[in-house]
Design a protein around this motif. Structure first.
Motif, PDB file in Angstrom:
ATOM      1  N   GLY A 151     -61.723  43.033 -18.610  1.00 33.57           N
ATOM      2  CA  GLY A 151     -62.446  44.412 -18.569  1.00 33.57           C
ATOM      3  C   GLY A 151     -63.200  43.562 -20.208  1.00 33.57           C
ATOM      4  N   LYS A 152     -64.096  43.334 -20.790  1.00 33.48           N
ATOM      5  CA  LYS A 152     -64.046  42.759 -22.424  1.00 33.48           C
ATOM      6  C   LYS A 152     -64.838  44.408 -22.857  1.00 33.48           C
ATOM      7  CE  LYS A 152     -67.526  40.537 -25.316  1.00 33.48           C
ATOM      8  NZ  LYS A 152     -65.791  40.019 -26.222  1.00 33.48           N
ATOM      9  N   ASP A 153     -63.509  44.621 -23.807  1.00 36.56           N
ATOM     10  CA  ASP A 153     -63.981  45.434 -24.626  1.00 36.56           C
ATOM     11  C   ASP A 153     -63.239  46.822 -24.272  1.00 36.56           C
ATOM     12  OD1 ASP A 153     -64.874  44.214 -26.926  1.00 36.56           O
ATOM     13  OD2 ASP A 153     -67.420  44.856 -25.679  1.00 36.56           O
ATOM     14  N   ARG A 154     -62.550  46.927 -22.681  1.00 34.66           N
ATOM     15  CA  ARG A 154     -61.976  48.183 -22.256  1.00 34.66           C
ATOM     16  C   ARG A 154     -60.011  48.435 -22.849  1.00 34.66           C
ATOM     17  NH1 ARG A 154     -65.779  50.584 -20.240  1.00 34.66           N
ATOM     18  NH2 ARG A 154     -67.518  48.746 -18.454  1.00 34.66           N
ATOM     19  N   ARG A 155     -59.646  49.017 -22.598  1.00 37.44           N
ATOM     20  CA  ARG A 155     -58.759  49.489 -23.690  1.00 37.44           C
ATOM     21  C   ARG A 155     -57.890  48.227 -23.840  1.00 37.44           C
ATOM     22  NH1 ARG A 155     -58.506  55.426 -21.286  1.00 37.44           N
ATOM     23  NH2 ARG A 155     -60.196  56.794 -22.740  1.00 37.44           N
ATOM     24  N   ALA A 156     -56.905  48.791 -24.203  1.00 36.10           N
ATOM     25  CA  ALA A 156     -55.978  47.541 -24.402  1.00 36.10           C
ATOM     26  C   ALA A 156     -54.444  48.016 -24.034  1.00 36.10           C
ATOM     27  CB  ALA A 156     -55.652  46.727 -26.117  1.00 36.10           C
ATOM     28  N   VAL A 157     -53.552  47.665 -24.027  1.00 36.55           N
ATOM     29  CA  VAL A 157     -52.450  48.890 -24.036  1.00 36.55           C
ATOM     30  C   VAL A 157     -52.049  50.424 -25.106  1.00 36.55           C
ATOM     31  CG1 VAL A 157     -49.590  48.546 -23.662  1.00 36.55           C
ATOM     32  CG2 VAL A 157     -50.736  47.338 -22.746  1.00 36.55           C
ATOM     33  N   ASP A 158     -52.031  49.484 -26.347  1.00 35.99           N
ATOM     34  CA  ASP A 158     -52.011  50.513 -26.926  1.00 35.99           C
ATOM     35  C   ASP A 158     -52.692  51.724 -26.756  1.00 35.99           C
ATOM     36  OD1 ASP A 158     -52.968  48.112 -28.307  1.00 35.99           O
ATOM     37  OD2 ASP A 158     -53.656  49.506 -30.007  1.00 35.99           O
ATOM     38  N   ALA A 159     -53.917  51.506 -26.281  1.00 37.42           N
ATOM     39  CA  ALA A 159     -54.785  52.335 -26.942  1.00 37.42           C
ATOM     40  C   ALA A 159     -55.156  53.459 -25.009  1.00 37.42           C
ATOM     41  CB  ALA A 159     -56.301  51.663 -27.117  1.00 37.42           C
ATOM     42  N   ILE A 160     -54.085  53.214 -24.581  1.00 34.02           N
ATOM     43  CA  ILE A 160     -54.229  54.191 -23.157  1.00 34.02           C
ATOM     44  C   ILE A 160     -53.498  55.451 -24.262  1.00 34.02           C
ATOM     45  CG2 ILE A 160     -53.610  54.113 -20.982  1.00 34.02           C
ATOM     46  CD1 ILE A 160     -53.337  50.963 -20.585  1.00 34.02           C
ATOM     47  N   PRO A 161     -54.237  56.378 -23.811  1.00 35.10           N
ATOM     48  CA  PRO A 161     -53.909  57.589 -23.191  1.00 35.10           C
ATOM     49  C   PRO A 161     -52.430  57.169 -23.208  1.00 35.10           C
ATOM     50  CG  PRO A 161     -56.712  57.753 -23.131  1.00 35.10           C
ATOM     51  CD  PRO A 161     -55.626  56.354 -22.523  1.00 35.10           C
ATOM     52  N   VAL A 162     -51.276  58.183 -22.875  1.00 37.15           N
ATOM     53  CA  VAL A 162     -49.839  58.696 -22.368  1.00 37.15           C
ATOM     54  C   VAL A 162     -50.236  59.609 -21.707  1.00 37.15           C
ATOM     55  CG1 VAL A 162     -47.899  60.072 -22.834  1.00 37.15           C
ATOM     56  CG2 VAL A 162     -48.941  58.384 -24.892  1.00 37.15           C
ATOM     57  N   SER A 163     -51.401  60.597 -22.178  1.00 38.83           N
ATOM     58  CA  SER A 163     -51.414  61.277 -20.356  1.00 38.83           C
ATOM     59  C   SER A 163     -51.983  60.636 -19.143  1.00 38.83           C
ATOM     60  CB  SER A 163     -52.468  62.653 -20.707  1.00 38.83           C
ATOM     61  OG  SER A 163     -53.693  61.959 -21.239  1.00 38.83           O
ATOM     62  N   GLY A 193     -53.502  45.817 -28.901  1.00 30.86           N
ATOM     63  CA  GLY A 193     -54.044  44.757 -28.834  1.00 30.86           C
ATOM     64  C   GLY A 193     -53.640  43.924 -27.209  1.00 30.86           C
ATOM     65  N   GLY A 194     -52.901  45.024 -26.138  1.00 29.83           N
ATOM     66  CA  GLY A 194     -51.885  43.447 -25.473  1.00 29.83           C
ATOM     67  C   GLY A 194     -53.264  43.994 -24.160  1.00 29.83           C
ATOM     68  N   SER A 195     -53.390  42.670 -23.430  1.00 29.86           N
ATOM     69  CA  SER A 195     -53.500  42.999 -22.110  1.00 29.86           C
ATOM     70  C   SER A 195     -52.871  43.448 -20.933  1.00 29.86           C
ATOM     71  CB  SER A 195     -54.262  41.248 -21.959  1.00 29.86           C
ATOM     72  OG  SER A 195     -53.143  40.421 -21.633  1.00 29.86           O
ATOM     73  N   GLY A 196     -51.578  43.197 -21.963  1.00 31.26           N
ATOM     74  CA  GLY A 196     -50.218  43.988 -20.224  1.00 31.26           C
ATOM     75  C   GLY A 196     -49.468  43.882 -20.996  1.00 31.26           C
ATOM     76  N   GLY A 197     -47.994  44.627 -20.338  1.00 28.39           N
ATOM     77  CA  GLY A 197     -46.797  44.391 -20.658  1.00 28.39           C
ATOM     78  C   GLY A 197     -46.041  45.082 -19.923  1.00 28.39           C
ATOM     79  N   PRO A 198     -44.228  44.681 -20.797  1.00 27.23           N
ATOM     80  CA  PRO A 198     -43.435  45.212 -19.184  1.00 27.23           C
ATOM     81  C   PRO A 198     -43.428  46.899 -19.680  1.00 27.23           C
ATOM     82  CG  PRO A 198     -42.262  43.755 -20.857  1.00 27.23           C
ATOM     83  CD  PRO A 198     -43.953  43.774 -21.372  1.00 27.23           C
ATOM     84  N   VAL A 199     -43.107  47.338 -18.229  1.00 27.26           N
ATOM     85  CA  VAL A 199     -43.531  48.890 -17.942  1.00 27.26           C
ATOM     86  C   VAL A 199     -42.495  49.490 -17.842  1.00 27.26           C
ATOM     87  CG1 VAL A 199     -45.182  48.591 -15.972  1.00 27.26           C
ATOM     88  CG2 VAL A 199     -44.668  51.121 -17.377  1.00 27.26           C
ATOM     89  N   ARG A 200     -41.550  50.957 -18.142  1.00 29.85           N
ATOM     90  CA  ARG A 200     -40.979  51.174 -17.143  1.00 29.85           C
ATOM     91  C   ARG A 200     -41.036  52.557 -16.483  1.00 29.85           C
ATOM     92  NH1 ARG A 200     -34.607  51.493 -18.548  1.00 29.85           N
ATOM     93  NH2 ARG A 200     -33.485  52.065 -16.062  1.00 29.85           N
ATOM     94  N   ILE A 201     -41.249  52.207 -15.163  1.00 33.35           N
ATOM     95  CA  ILE A 201     -41.728  53.615 -14.222  1.00 33.35           C
ATOM     96  C   ILE A 201     -40.667  54.222 -13.412  1.00 33.35           C
ATOM     97  CG2 ILE A 201     -42.586  53.960 -12.296  1.00 33.35           C
ATOM     98  CD1 ILE A 201     -44.224  51.099 -12.659  1.00 33.35           C
ATOM     99  N   VAL A 202     -40.605  55.735 -13.945  1.00 35.25           N
ATOM    100  CA  VAL A 202     -39.356  56.633 -12.958  1.00 35.25           C
ATOM    101  C   VAL A 202     -39.998  57.823 -12.415  1.00 35.25           C
ATOM    102  CG1 VAL A 202     -38.346  56.300 -14.770  1.00 35.25           C
ATOM    103  CG2 VAL A 202     -39.486  57.969 -15.224  1.00 35.25           C
ATOM    104  N   ALA A 203     -39.617  57.798 -11.194  1.00 35.07           N
ATOM    105  CA  ALA A 203     -40.233  59.319  -9.944  1.00 35.07           C
ATOM    106  C   ALA A 203     -39.369  60.707 -10.847  1.00 35.07           C
ATOM    107  CB  ALA A 203     -40.456  58.829  -9.124  1.00 35.07           C
ATOM    108  N   VAL A 204     -40.067  61.361 -10.837  1.00 34.09           N
ATOM    109  CA  VAL A 204     -38.928  62.729 -10.851  1.00 34.09           C
ATOM    110  C   VAL A 204     -39.139  63.422  -9.666  1.00 34.09           C
ATOM    111  CG1 VAL A 204     -38.667  64.471 -12.255  1.00 34.09           C
ATOM    112  CG2 VAL A 204     -39.657  62.019 -13.645  1.00 34.09           C
TER     113      VAL A 204
END
Length: 257
Positions: free
Chosen positions: A79-91, A241-252
């Motif tokens: 998506g052009k002009d959509r959020r990059a990795v660093d702009a996604i809210p942590v929440s 500005g990243g379009s993606g990246g490695p992620v560590r996912i956990v379930a609590v």
């Protein structure tokens, strides 16, 4: 306000002594699965041993495409002009976890697309998906990792191999339902892509990007998770500005649930 909300979510998600934490991420190594057109993960050892000063020291370099292994697709990926990795809210990357199990359908059809009917059937049994949820689609294909033939349909590399991909995904209308009707935070799947293998238009990616919903791909270890009642945390490498990246996912999971 968003910062306060993120802090509250982090505190709520912090594991208590009685909680169980399940890692939903594959490790990165030479066997990590990437798209056929991408090179793989490379770890280059630079230092590994005792220094002249007498202490042990290890340091490496790594090289990896953004999209491979357990990773996050940022909305800007499709998506052009959509959020990059660093702009996604942590929440948006911390929330109530939901697992929709479609393993039986995917066992019958490896190109299966999760439908709105599957989601509605899940809600009839478990209740409405909460707003801000991180929804995981359990196809059963995670058990094939890292066998590329069984996991993605082919072990071939290069552009011609893309046409030979076969694995389940999320149908575009179901993606719209989750994004618009349920206002989820993110959606994940235990396959190489949120679009099923034969896709040529990647309509699900496009739709999720349009609604600023990140996708989590190559998710691991969904089998022990309940249908709901846990907290999911999916924090990617913060690439500006990243379009993606490695992620560590956990379930609590709380023992009190």
């Amino acid at each position: 306000m968003m910062r306060l909300l993120a802090s509250a979510l982090l505190l709520a998600a912090a594991p208590a002594a009685a909680d169980r934490v399940i890692d939903l991420s594959h490790a990165y190594d030479a066997d990590t699965v990437y798209w056929p057109t991408e090179s793989g993960f490379v770890l280059e050892k630079k230092h590994d041993g005792v220094t002249a000063a007498g202490y042990y020291y290890a340091a490496n370099r790594f090289c990896s495409p953004e999209h491979g292994g357990t990773h996050l697709d940022a909305p800007v990926h499709f998506g052009k002009d959509r959020r990059a990795v660093d702009a996604i809210p942590v929440s948006q990357l911390i929330g109530p976890g939901v697992v929709i199990d479609v393993t039986d359908a995917c066992a019958r059809d490896r190109d299966y697309q999760v439908r709105v009917d599957d989601i509605v059937a899940w809600e009839r049994q478990h209740g409405k998906i909460p707003r801000g949820a991180i929804v995981f689609l359990r196809t059963g294909f995670g058990r094939f990792w890292p066998d590329r033939v069984r996991y993605m349909g082919t072990a071939e590399r290069g552009a011609a191999a893309v046409a030979k991909l076969h694995f389940p995904g999320l149908a575009p209308d179901a993606a719209r339902f989750l994004a618009v009707e349920r206002r989820i935070g993110a959606v994940g799947i235990d396959t190489p892509s949120i679009d099923h293998g034969p896709s040529t238009t990647f309509a699900t990616h496009v739709l999720l990007s349009e609604h600023e919903v990140p996708a989590l791909e190559n998710v691991a270890n969904l089998e022990p998770l309940p249908a709901r009642g846990f907290t999911a945390i999916a924090l990617p490498m913060k690439i500006r500005g990243g379009s993606g990246g490695p992620v560590r996912i956990v379930a609590v999971l709380s023992d009190a649930r």
